[in-house]
Design a protein around this motif. Sequence first.
Motif, mmCIF file in Angstrom:
data_model
loop_
_atom_site.group_PDB
_atom_site.id
_atom_site.type_symbol
_atom_site.label_atom_id
_atom_site.label_comp_id
_atom_site.label_asym_id
_atom_site.label_seq_id
_atom_site.Cartn_x
_atom_site.Cartn_y
_atom_site.Cartn_z
ATOM 1 N N VAL A 160 1.163 -0.899 0.004
ATOM 2 C CA VAL A 160 0.206 -0.221 0.829
ATOM 3 C C VAL A 160 1.310 1.249 0.149
ATOM 4 O O VAL A 160 0.874 2.217 -0.926
ATOM 5 N N ALA A 163 1.899 1.783 -3.571
ATOM 6 C CA ALA A 163 1.284 1.912 -4.260
ATOM 7 C C ALA A 163 0.639 3.667 -3.784
ATOM 8 O O ALA A 163 0.310 4.670 -5.116
ATOM 9 N N VAL A 164 1.123 4.489 -2.049
ATOM 10 C CA VAL A 164 0.890 5.246 -2.593
ATOM 11 C C VAL A 164 1.425 5.954 -3.145
ATOM 12 O O VAL A 164 1.948 7.474 -3.905
ATOM 13 N N PRO A 167 1.627 6.073 -7.841
ATOM 14 C CA PRO A 167 0.331 5.439 -8.568
ATOM 15 C C PRO A 167 -0.313 4.944 -9.378
ATOM 16 O O PRO A 167 -1.517 3.908 -9.278
ATOM 17 N N SER A 170 -1.042 0.892 -8.494
ATOM 18 C CA SER A 170 -2.058 0.465 -7.552
ATOM 19 C C SER A 170 -2.263 -1.146 -7.872
ATOM 20 O O SER A 170 -2.759 -1.404 -7.160
#
Length: 221
Positions: A160, A163-164, A167, A170
Amino acid sequence: PILSMVMIALSFGFKLQAVFIMPVFFVFLYRKKLKIRHLIVFPLTYVVLVLPAVLAGRPFLDTITLYFNQIDTVGTALNYNSSSVFALFTDIRNKEAAERIGVIAAFVFVLTVFVLTFIRRRRLTNDAYLSAALIFCIGVPFFLPHMHDRYFFMADVLSVCFAVVHPKRSFVPVLVSFASLLGYHAYLKMRYFLPMSFGAVALLFVLLVLFFDLVFVSEDS
């Protein structure tokens, strides 16, 4: 660096699976984000952490070697509902040979990441450190035998974070969480939602993506 060593020691004290992310500290070491003298903080913190048990009467040596004594209690199955490589090979007759191969594969995997990051050590970015940490948290339990459904929990969290930062990637936490979900569903519902091999394929794809990102990371400014 001192605080980071304290934190990883605390993590290790609470859960043995902290070893999955520990290799990234060696990347910090030869990138000079961490110095040799900082490593002493780890055992010192761990000793302080076990003191309550020692004061309560448990022998000191037994306390600090607790994890070593638990090695033989992991069970004999090669896979416990985890999306590891052993989910892809369910009909294995020689389990002892497969176990050795899995351990060797995990060692070679870690060594490969070390070599790649060492070669590019002067060009490693913070993104590369995050990628390396996630690679270790996925790859080590992916290849090791006797892994349980919950052993990818660090990978779930770090994916997570990844992914931040990225992006466009994701899909990484989606696939990693999907792989974990299959194991948790099997445990909670006592039946398989999908074959565990689906999760293993998902993690394998994520590892390939992360290796690509690690190799072609931009230069550190």
